[in-house]
Design a protein around this motif. Structure first.
Motif, PDB file in Angstrom:
ATOM      1  N   ILE A 196       0.906  -1.409   0.089  1.00  0.00           N
ATOM      2  CA  ILE A 196       0.016   0.021   0.248  1.00  0.00           C
ATOM      3  C   ILE A 196       1.089   1.061   0.320  1.00  0.00           C
ATOM      4  N   LYS A 197       1.707   1.226   0.852  1.00  0.00           N
ATOM      5  CA  LYS A 197       2.822   2.511   0.933  1.00  0.00           C
ATOM      6  C   LYS A 197       3.808   2.792  -0.064  1.00  0.00           C
ATOM      7  N   MET A 198       3.981   1.525  -0.834  1.00  0.00           N
ATOM      8  CA  MET A 198       4.796   1.796  -2.194  1.00  0.00           C
ATOM      9  C   MET A 198       3.650   1.638  -3.641  1.00  0.00           C
ATOM     10  N   GLY A 199       2.892   1.622  -3.256  1.00  0.00           N
ATOM     11  CA  GLY A 199       1.960   2.195  -4.704  1.00  0.00           C
ATOM     12  C   GLY A 199       1.408   0.581  -5.750  1.00  0.00           C
ATOM     13  N   ALA A 200       2.099  -0.950  -5.107  1.00  0.00           N
ATOM     14  CA  ALA A 200       1.578  -1.290  -5.807  1.00  0.00           C
ATOM     15  C   ALA A 200       1.038  -1.950  -6.627  1.00  0.00           C
ATOM     16  N   SER A 201       0.725  -2.569  -7.572  1.00  0.00           N
ATOM     17  CA  SER A 201      -0.589  -2.783  -8.032  1.00  0.00           C
ATOM     18  C   SER A 201      -0.993  -4.134  -7.725  1.00  0.00           C
ATOM     19  N   ASP A 202      -0.244  -4.990  -7.698  1.00  0.00           N
ATOM     20  CA  ASP A 202       0.239  -6.368  -7.171  1.00  0.00           C
ATOM     21  C   ASP A 202       0.931  -7.156  -6.697  1.00  0.00           C
ATOM     22  N   ILE A 203       0.353  -8.080  -5.327  1.00  0.00           N
ATOM     23  CA  ILE A 203       1.752  -8.507  -4.872  1.00  0.00           C
ATOM     24  C   ILE A 203       1.219 -10.237  -5.465  1.00  0.00           C
ATOM     25  N   HIS A 204       2.397 -10.750  -5.185  1.00  0.00           N
ATOM     26  CA  HIS A 204       2.606 -11.927  -5.908  1.00  0.00           C
ATOM     27  C   HIS A 204       3.713 -13.105  -4.669  1.00  0.00           C
ATOM     28  N   PHE A 205       2.969 -13.903  -4.438  1.00  0.00           N
ATOM     29  CA  PHE A 205       3.499 -14.709  -3.729  1.00  0.00           C
ATOM     30  C   PHE A 205       4.028 -15.810  -4.297  1.00  0.00           C
ATOM     31  N   GLU A 206       5.332 -16.770  -4.065  1.00  0.00           N
ATOM     32  CA  GLU A 206       5.169 -17.427  -5.203  1.00  0.00           C
ATOM     33  C   GLU A 206       6.195 -18.559  -4.444  1.00  0.00           C
ATOM     34  N   PRO A 207       5.823 -19.741  -4.476  1.00  0.00           N
ATOM     35  CA  PRO A 207       6.560 -21.494  -3.868  1.00  0.00           C
ATOM     36  C   PRO A 207       7.705 -21.523  -4.758  1.00  0.00           C
ATOM     37  N   TYR A 208       8.994 -22.367  -4.904  1.00  0.00           N
ATOM     38  CA  TYR A 208       9.792 -23.182  -6.142  1.00  0.00           C
ATOM     39  C   TYR A 208       9.760 -23.819  -4.783  1.00  0.00           C
ATOM     40  N   GLU A 209      11.266 -24.883  -5.773  1.00  0.00           N
ATOM     41  CA  GLU A 209      11.101 -26.231  -4.806  1.00  0.00           C
ATOM     42  C   GLU A 209      12.438 -25.523  -3.909  1.00  0.00           C
ATOM     43  N   SER A 233       6.026 -21.332   3.344  1.00  0.00           N
ATOM     44  CA  SER A 233       5.178 -21.325   2.409  1.00  0.00           C
ATOM     45  C   SER A 233       4.228 -21.800   2.683  1.00  0.00           C
ATOM     46  N   PRO A 234       3.935 -23.192   2.974  1.00  0.00           N
ATOM     47  CA  PRO A 234       2.168 -23.593   3.028  1.00  0.00           C
ATOM     48  C   PRO A 234       1.254 -22.962   4.626  1.00  0.00           C
ATOM     49  N   LYS A 235       2.523 -22.081   5.252  1.00  0.00           N
ATOM     50  CA  LYS A 235       1.522 -21.143   6.370  1.00  0.00           C
ATOM     51  C   LYS A 235       1.097 -20.019   5.703  1.00  0.00           C
ATOM     52  N   ILE A 236       2.326 -18.719   5.038  1.00  0.00           N
ATOM     53  CA  ILE A 236       1.727 -17.951   5.003  1.00  0.00           C
ATOM     54  C   ILE A 236       0.315 -17.914   3.552  1.00  0.00           C
ATOM     55  N   ALA A 237       0.430 -19.035   3.073  1.00  0.00           N
ATOM     56  CA  ALA A 237      -0.651 -19.413   1.739  1.00  0.00           C
ATOM     57  C   ALA A 237      -1.521 -19.688   2.854  1.00  0.00           C
ATOM     58  N   ALA A 238      -1.712 -20.471   3.473  1.00  0.00           N
ATOM     59  CA  ALA A 238      -2.814 -20.767   4.908  1.00  0.00           C
ATOM     60  C   ALA A 238      -3.142 -19.086   5.493  1.00  0.00           C
ATOM     61  N   ARG A 239      -2.430 -18.353   6.191  1.00  0.00           N
ATOM     62  CA  ARG A 239      -2.499 -17.557   6.792  1.00  0.00           C
ATOM     63  C   ARG A 239      -3.396 -16.368   5.620  1.00  0.00           C
ATOM     64  N   LEU A 240      -2.896 -16.215   4.358  1.00  0.00           N
ATOM     65  CA  LEU A 240      -3.522 -15.188   3.574  1.00  0.00           C
ATOM     66  C   LEU A 240      -5.076 -15.950   2.749  1.00  0.00           C
ATOM     67  N   LYS A 241      -5.070 -17.365   3.041  1.00  0.00           N
ATOM     68  CA  LYS A 241      -6.512 -18.008   2.638  1.00  0.00           C
ATOM     69  C   LYS A 241      -7.449 -17.636   3.404  1.00  0.00           C
ATOM     70  N   LEU A 276      -2.892 -20.082  -6.649  1.00  0.00           N
ATOM     71  CA  LEU A 276      -2.973 -20.794  -7.829  1.00  0.00           C
ATOM     72  C   LEU A 276      -2.458 -22.326  -7.493  1.00  0.00           C
ATOM     73  N   PRO A 277      -3.035 -23.784  -7.905  1.00  0.00           N
ATOM     74  CA  PRO A 277      -1.516 -24.898  -7.180  1.00  0.00           C
ATOM     75  C   PRO A 277      -0.725 -24.860  -8.100  1.00  0.00           C
ATOM     76  N   THR A 278       1.005 -24.768  -7.858  1.00  0.00           N
ATOM     77  CA  THR A 278       2.017 -25.246  -8.524  1.00  0.00           C
ATOM     78  C   THR A 278       2.824 -26.547  -7.917  1.00  0.00           C
ATOM     79  N   LEU A 279       3.778 -26.890  -8.700  1.00  0.00           N
ATOM     80  CA  LEU A 279       4.478 -27.988  -8.463  1.00  0.00           C
ATOM     81  C   LEU A 279       5.073 -27.622  -6.848  1.00  0.00           C
ATOM     82  N   PHE A 280       5.274 -26.813  -6.679  1.00  0.00           N
ATOM     83  CA  PHE A 280       5.667 -26.581  -5.000  1.00  0.00           C
ATOM     84  C   PHE A 280       4.782 -26.101  -4.155  1.00  0.00           C
ATOM     85  N   GLY A 281       3.667 -26.045  -4.550  1.00  0.00           N
ATOM     86  CA  GLY A 281       2.835 -24.939  -3.740  1.00  0.00           C
ATOM     87  C   GLY A 281       1.808 -24.499  -4.259  1.00  0.00           C
ATOM     88  N   GLU A 282       1.114 -23.479  -2.945  1.00  0.00           N
ATOM     89  CA  GLU A 282       0.363 -22.484  -3.868  1.00  0.00           C
ATOM     90  C   GLU A 282       0.399 -21.238  -4.585  1.00  0.00           C
TER      91      GLU A 282
END
Length: 566
Positions: A196-209, A233-241, A276-282
């Motif tokens: 919000i402070k930086m004026g970002a239009s989108d935030i991407h939380f991205e899990p990899y192997e 990764s799973p805890k951040i996804a769960a919190r956002l959900k 979005l379910p990806t290979l290594f998490g949501e």
């Protein structure tokens, strides 16, 4: 229209040669029409420099001039003047001496402001002249400092108010994150507040192997912000959900949700959330929905004067169809909502069908499309036509059924606004034809097509002129007669911008349906023929519109090349 007589400061500016009499009359009329102060209008439209206006005002009315940039905001008398009055009248309380309150103003003839604040505070008010642009910057800083909600200290991160309807969530789930899991809660809250402070239009939380990253999209460009431990990764996804009222036990299919972050009693920010379910998490993507973006006004979107006139002309018609086209993230929603905001009067019944509703506007009946229960665009549109509508907005024309109903509405006395995912105005018309819409219906219902892109705006503080050879400019697309009188600017980078850019501007192709274009459509002409005809009738394409923005010093050639095709 009756003749407008100029007086006061406008008269002085004419006498000093800062404005011509014709410009002063035009600006006075425009400022009255737009309901903004005369000084604010002429500075915003760059008709006169703020410094010259301030000196003239001070000399004419015997008020002192003050350099507000040298002012320590800590000295500002707090809680004396309501924030609403500061915003309404564009004044800044500077000093209090006894029963006298000194106010920074750009126009000392604004007696209404002085009198209202005098009545509100019980103090004698005196004007001090301040340059308009500097005054507005100081007012914004002051109001921001008053809003405690934007404090990013860790002590505030635990207690953000989330206005969501929480579903039943299995707390025995190993990834469930409750309020007692402080590190994850605090991290997610900080990411949202930073965005919000930086004026970002989108935030991407991205899990990899073997890694996890968070990226923000700022001014259309993704930038990596941090890399938290991959085991979170799973805890951040769960919190956002949980925050967006999703089912945290379902990780096999995409889900949609919404977060309403209440920052203070008067300010809240919405985020649209998708998993979005990806290979290594949501992977989870959040789109920040800014309700104020619909209220920017058409002058702030970057339309050229002739393009703005065409859009306003189409909006003023009682029937017809306005189509806005462009890729995801090109500003279509803001363009549509700006039009709806202009139309939003007590005399009109306005209904919208969207997937999902992004910006809430009072006075407009907004429907969230829900495919699971059979509420699609076509169903919503059919219902609208039984609701006595004047204006209908369809989030997107995706199929023949929706297109046919929308066109029928446009032909039967309703104004219809919608979007299509195509690259140009010409392709929009051929796309409707390829959907199966009869050529006659397209030619008689569509009144305006707007194709658009968003380009980063060059920072005015550090942009630098480039020395480009004429041959290079010719190859880029500039005409021969433009080459001798053209200055192209490039990005540098300073403490006031990001890599030489600050904010974004729209690049538009605005095409009005004409008799010539109708004939080509009726004869099943292709997009190339339609495009050539539009150019010959004086409607420049996106590339030409982008080059004009570069020529005017608004953006760089790199940005024009990035968002438009050669």
């Amino acid at each position: 229209m009756s003749k407008i007589n100029i007086s006061g400061l406008a008269k002085r500016l004419v006498r000093d040669g800062i404005l011509t009499e014709e410009t002063a009359v035009e600006c006075t009329a425009a400022s009255l029409e737009q309901k903004i102060p005369f000084v604010s209008f002429i500075v915003k439209e760059r008709k006169a420099s703020a410094h010259k206006v301030a000196l003239a005002a001070a000399d004419e009315f015997g008020a002192p001039v003050f350099d507000i940039q040298a002012y320590d905001m800590e000295l500002c008398p707090k809680d004396l003047v309501e924030n609403g009055l500061i915003q309404k009248h564009r004044v800044m309380p500077l000093f209090k001496r006894g029963n006298r309150l000194f106010l920074g103003v750009a126009d000392p003839t604004n007696l209404l402001a002085l009198d209202e604040i005098k009545f509100n505070t019980g103090l004698t008010t005196e004007a001090i002249v301040v340059e308009e642009d500097k005054l507005q910057t100081m007012i914004d800083k002051y109001l921001d400092s008053q809003d405690e909600s934007m404090n990013l200290e860790d002590t505030d991160l635990d207690n953000l108010d989330l206005e969501t309807v929480q579903e039943e969530t299995p707390q025995d789930d190993p990834n469930y994150v409750g309020t007692d899991d402080a590190p994850v809660v605090k991290f997610v809250n900080k990411m949202l507040l930073d965005a919000i402070k930086m004026g970002a239009s989108d935030i991407h939380f991205e899990p990899y192997e073997k890694a996890y990253r968070v990226r923000f999209r700022m001014d259309g460009i993704l930038k990596e912000m941090t890399r938290p431990p991959v085991n979170l990764s799973p805890k951040i996804a769960a919190r956002l959900k949980v925050m967006s009222s999703m089912d945290i036990s379902e990780r096999r299919i995409p889900q949609d949700g919404r977060i309403k972050l209440k920052l203070s009693k008067t300010k809240a920010i919405d985020f649209r959330v998708n998993t979005l379910p990806t290979l290594f998490g949501e992977k989870i993507c959040l789109r920040q929905l800014d309700p104020d973006s619909a209220k920017l006004g058409i002058d702030m979107l970057g339309y050229e004067d002739d393009q703005k006139a065409l859009y306003l002309e189409a909006l003023a018609k009682p029937q017809g169809m306005i189509l806005v086209t462009g890729p995801t993230g090109s500003g279509k929603t803001v363009s549509l909502y700006t039009g709806l905001n202009i139309l939003n009067t007590p005399e009109r019944n306005i209904s919208t069908a969207e997937d999902p509703v992004e910006i809430n506007l009072e006075g407009i009946n907004q429907v969230n499309v829900r495919m699971k229960v059979g509420l699609d665009f076509g169903t919503a549109l059919r219902a609208f036509l039984r609701q006595d509508p004047d204006v209908v907005m369809v989030g997107e024309i995706r199929d023949l059924e929706t297109a046919q109903i929308a066109i029928k509405a446009a032909q039967t006395g309703h104004l219809v606004l919608s979007t299509l995912h195509t690259n140009s105005a010409a392709e929009t018309l051929t796309r409707l034809r390829n959907m199966g819409v009869p050529a006659f219906n397209i030619a008689t219902s569509v009144s305006l097509i707007i194709a658009q892109r968003l380009a980063r705006r060059l920072c005015n503080n550090c942009k630098t002129p480039l020395d480009l050879p004429h041959q290079a400019l010719r190859e880029i697309g500039f005409a021969e007669d433009e080459l001798d009188d053209i200055t192209i600017y490039g990005p540098v980078g300073c403490d006031k911008c990001v890599n030489g850019y600050k904010g974004r501007t729209g690049i538009y192709e605005v095409v009005k349906m004409t008799e010539g274009l109708s004939r080509i459509i009726m004869s099943d002409g292709n997009s190339i023929e339609i495009s050539d005809k539009a150019r010959s009738e004086g409607y420049p394409d996106l590339r030409a519109a982008g080059l004009k923005k570069a020529k005017d010093g608004v953006t760089s050639l790199e940005e024009v090349n990035r968002v438009t095709s050669n």
